[in-house]
Design an enzyme around this catalytic site. Structure first.
Site, PDB file in Angstrom:
ATOM      1  N   TYR A 140      -2.276  -0.853  10.120  1.00 46.77           N
ATOM      2  CA  TYR A 140      -2.387  -1.257   8.712  1.00 46.77           C
ATOM      3  C   TYR A 140      -1.129  -0.851   7.945  1.00 46.77           C
ATOM      4  O   TYR A 140      -0.522  -1.670   7.237  1.00 46.77           O
ATOM      5  CB  TYR A 140      -3.622  -0.613   8.082  1.00 46.77           C
ATOM      6  CG  TYR A 140      -3.789  -0.923   6.620  1.00 46.77           C
ATOM      7  CD1 TYR A 140      -4.408  -2.096   6.201  1.00 46.77           C
ATOM      8  CD2 TYR A 140      -3.330  -0.039   5.645  1.00 46.77           C
ATOM      9  CE1 TYR A 140      -4.561  -2.389   4.856  1.00 46.77           C
ATOM     10  CE2 TYR A 140      -3.473  -0.320   4.297  1.00 46.77           C
ATOM     11  CZ  TYR A 140      -4.092  -1.493   3.904  1.00 46.77           C
ATOM     12  OH  TYR A 140      -4.235  -1.769   2.561  1.00 46.77           O
TER      13      TYR A 140
ATOM     14  N   SER B 237       0.865  -1.185   0.000  1.00 42.95           N
ATOM     15  CA  SER B 237       0.000   0.000   0.000  1.00 42.95           C
ATOM     16  C   SER B 237       0.895   1.227   0.000  1.00 42.95           C
ATOM     17  O   SER B 237       2.024   1.188   0.510  1.00 42.95           O
ATOM     18  CB  SER B 237      -0.887   0.005   1.247  1.00 42.95           C
ATOM     19  OG  SER B 237      -1.502   1.262   1.442  1.00 42.95           O
TER      20      SER B 237
END
Length: 255
Positions: free
Chosen positions: A156, A142
């Site tokens: 995350y 990401s």
């Protein structure tokens, strides 16, 4: 004529995994698809086989946090398909909150799913590729992996940074074994804002693109087999350059 390749995708019942499955099928790949929701996979299998009759679609129920099952399912897919050319470590989640606010269980679940379970998937994948002496491992990180992120993104982002680092470590190991001509490739994708189930409630996000477009760009990047790729390239190559260098307070304004 080039042999029809087989791609294995985890977390394939929804979001980016489901979208990539459709895109790979449109390009002539056979598919090995796994996720927890088998009924969703059955519907996807039926849809793809109807649209692309030459595609073989193998499915299996898999909770990636059941680590022994990861190895069993990957090996079963290899046995059914004969060989696996690409494995996409895609399954993940985005629960969480600021540390110290009483949401340890949610933060732990994200850490276990996005990193420990990803480790199991990479281990199983590399076992298959080493035995075959060829293959292409793709890990889905990401843009948030590039810097620390606040609130629900803290854990995350940390897990995605860990996954990116582990992927680079696998490449380093392969360099030690094979040199620059390794028959096993490792690619890490850094998606920007692509609409999926994990962010479906996020509104008014700049640079957000739709699932179909995002998955098309992801598969296009995967087929080039780069070491890493920001997806979409624009504007995330520029944003990524800035994220690595700007003060953290400025980075938060970019994202």
């Amino acid at each position: 004529m080039q042999k029809q390749q087989t791609v294995l995708i985890t977390g394939a019942s929804s979001g980016l995994g489901e979208g990539m499955a459709r895109e790979f099928a449109s390009k002539g790949y056979h598919l090995c698809l796994c996720a927890r929701r088998i009924e969703r996979l059955e519907a996807l299998k039926s849809e793809i086989e109807q649209a692309y009759p030459k595609a073989n679609v193998y499915i299996a129920a898999l909770d990636v946090n059941q680590h022994d099952d990861v190895f069993d399912v990957f090996e079963r897919f290899k046995s059914e398909a004969g060989a696996i050319d690409k494995i996409v470590v895609n399954a993940g989640m985005g629960k969480g909150a600021s540390l110290g606010t009483g949401y340890f269980a949610a933060n732990r679940a994200t850490a276990e799913t996005n990193f420990v379970a990803a480790l199991a998937q990479c281990e199983a994948a590399m076992g298959i590729f080493r035995a075959q002496e060829r293959g292409h491992l793709i890990t889905i990180a990401s843009m948030s992996a590039l810097r620390g992120m606040p609130r629900a993104m803290t854990v995350y982002a940390a897990t995605k940074a860990g996954l990116a680092s582990m992927s680079e470590g696998i490449r380093a190991d392969l360099l030690k074994t094979y040199g620059n001509n390794s028959p096993i490739k490792v690619t890490t994708l850094f998606p920007g804002y692509i609409r999926s189930e994990i962010n479906e409630k996020v509104k008014n996000t700049p640079f957000m693109i739709g699932t179909e477009e995002g998955c098309r760009k992801m598969v296009k990047a995967i087929e080039k087999a780069p070491v890493k790729a920001y997806v979409p390239g624009w504007p995330w190559c520029v944003i990524g350059f800035l994220m690595k260098r700007l003060p953290l307070s400025w980075v938060l304004k970019l994202t």
